[in-house]
Design a protein around this motif. Sequence first.
Motif, PDB file in Angstrom:
ATOM      1  N   UNK A   1       0.823  -1.192   0.000  1.00 44.80           N
ATOM      2  CA  UNK A   1       0.000   0.000   0.000  1.00 44.80           C
ATOM      3  C   UNK A   1       0.871   1.262   0.000  1.00 44.80           C
ATOM      4  N   UNK A   2       1.964   1.224   0.756  1.00 44.80           N
ATOM      5  CA  UNK A   2       2.868   2.385   0.790  1.00 44.80           C
ATOM      6  C   UNK A   2       3.544   2.584  -0.571  1.00 44.80           C
ATOM      7  N   UNK A   3       3.765   1.474  -1.294  1.00 44.62           N
ATOM      8  CA  UNK A   3       4.356   1.580  -2.634  1.00 44.62           C
ATOM      9  C   UNK A   3       3.427   2.360  -3.565  1.00 44.62           C
ATOM     10  N   UNK A   4       2.146   2.064  -3.489  1.00 46.09           N
ATOM     11  CA  UNK A   4       1.169   2.743  -4.340  1.00 46.09           C
ATOM     12  C   UNK A   4       1.109   4.232  -3.973  1.00 46.09           C
ATOM     13  N   UNK A   5       1.164   4.509  -2.679  1.00 40.91           N
ATOM     14  CA  UNK A   5       1.168   5.905  -2.223  1.00 40.91           C
ATOM     15  C   UNK A   5       2.362   6.645  -2.800  1.00 40.91           C
ATOM     16  N   UNK A   6       3.517   5.971  -2.829  1.00 44.28           N
ATOM     17  CA  UNK A   6       4.723   6.585  -3.401  1.00 44.28           C
ATOM     18  C   UNK A   6       4.513   6.907  -4.884  1.00 44.28           C
ATOM     19  N   UNK A   7       3.905   6.002  -5.616  1.00 47.34           N
ATOM     20  CA  UNK A   7       3.678   6.227  -7.051  1.00 47.34           C
ATOM     21  C   UNK A   7       2.776   7.432  -7.294  1.00 47.34           C
ATOM     22  N   UNK A   8       1.812   7.623  -6.420  1.00 47.74           N
ATOM     23  CA  UNK A   8       0.873   8.739  -6.574  1.00 47.74           C
ATOM     24  C   UNK A   8       1.545  10.096  -6.432  1.00 47.74           C
ATOM     25  N   UNK A   9       2.692  10.138  -5.763  1.00 51.59           N
ATOM     26  CA  UNK A   9       3.351  11.420  -5.510  1.00 51.59           C
ATOM     27  C   UNK A   9       4.078  11.966  -6.739  1.00 51.59           C
ATOM     28  N   UNK A  10       4.348  11.128  -7.721  1.00 50.16           N
ATOM     29  CA  UNK A  10       5.044  11.595  -8.920  1.00 50.16           C
ATOM     30  C   UNK A  10       4.148  12.531  -9.732  1.00 50.16           C
ATOM     31  N   UNK A  11       4.665  13.719 -10.061  1.00 51.83           N
ATOM     32  CA  UNK A  11       3.930  14.582 -10.980  1.00 51.83           C
ATOM     33  C   UNK A  11       4.374  14.260 -12.402  1.00 51.83           C
ATOM     34  N   UNK A  12       5.653  14.065 -12.573  1.00 48.93           N
ATOM     35  CA  UNK A  12       6.227  13.620 -13.854  1.00 48.93           C
ATOM     36  C   UNK A  12       7.101  12.419 -13.518  1.00 48.93           C
ATOM     37  N   UNK A  13       6.574  11.207 -13.705  1.00 51.75           N
ATOM     38  CA  UNK A  13       7.323  10.014 -13.294  1.00 51.75           C
ATOM     39  C   UNK A  13       8.538   9.750 -14.178  1.00 51.75           C
ATOM     40  N   UNK A  85      11.369   1.394  -6.160  1.00 53.23           N
ATOM     41  CA  UNK A  85      10.992   0.127  -5.522  1.00 53.23           C
ATOM     42  C   UNK A  85       9.484  -0.073  -5.646  1.00 53.23           C
ATOM     43  N   UNK A  86       8.759   1.021  -5.521  1.00 52.31           N
ATOM     44  CA  UNK A  86       7.300   0.963  -5.594  1.00 52.31           C
ATOM     45  C   UNK A  86       6.829   0.415  -6.941  1.00 52.31           C
ATOM     46  N   UNK A  87       7.396   0.909  -8.004  1.00 53.21           N
ATOM     47  CA  UNK A  87       6.993   0.474  -9.343  1.00 53.21           C
ATOM     48  C   UNK A  87       7.472  -0.943  -9.648  1.00 53.21           C
ATOM     49  N   UNK A  88       8.515  -1.398  -8.970  1.00 57.83           N
ATOM     50  CA  UNK A  88       9.034  -2.739  -9.263  1.00 57.83           C
ATOM     51  C   UNK A  88       8.011  -3.818  -8.924  1.00 57.83           C
ATOM     52  N   UNK A  89       7.223  -3.616  -7.881  1.00 62.26           N
ATOM     53  CA  UNK A  89       6.185  -4.584  -7.547  1.00 62.26           C
ATOM     54  C   UNK A  89       5.134  -4.680  -8.640  1.00 62.26           C
ATOM     55  N   UNK A  90       4.735  -3.520  -9.157  1.00 63.09           N
ATOM     56  CA  UNK A  90       3.769  -3.517 -10.275  1.00 63.09           C
ATOM     57  C   UNK A  90       4.379  -4.128 -11.525  1.00 63.09           C
ATOM     58  N   UNK A  91       5.650  -3.870 -11.730  1.00 61.92           N
ATOM     59  CA  UNK A  91       6.357  -4.429 -12.888  1.00 61.92           C
ATOM     60  C   UNK A  91       6.342  -5.961 -12.812  1.00 61.92           C
TER      61      UNK A  91
END
Length: 116
Positions: A1-13, A85-91
């Motif tokens: 869940x914290x990984x997803x929260x991290x992804x949401x913070x990107x304005x330009x990933x 690290x957050x995106x690696x789980x989705x990957x």
Amino acid sequence: KSDITELRTFTKPPPAVQVVVEAVCVLFELKADWDVAKKFISESSFLEKLKQYDKDSIKDTVIKKLRRYIEMPEMTIDVVKKVSKAASGLCMWVHAMDVYSRVWKDVAPKRERLEG
């Protein structure tokens, strides 16, 4: 869940993160862009949708689009892990859906013959 929260913070990933979330969008048959992806991953039910994803019914057209992402050098798990690290789980999840789909297409007809 914290990984997803991290992804949401990107304005330009970073490009690797963008490729991963676009691939997730492709699997859910959404427009593959950051704005759509950000809304999607911000939904409170996002993790549940990943868990409940109907991997037995992935359309061939979806797999064809997904392959374009899977084959990108920035879509390897190691590359993504270095960036986020957050995106690696989705990957890993995207790669798992791709592998599962290929195996399922091979196994399903055999299973039907065995049961039939």
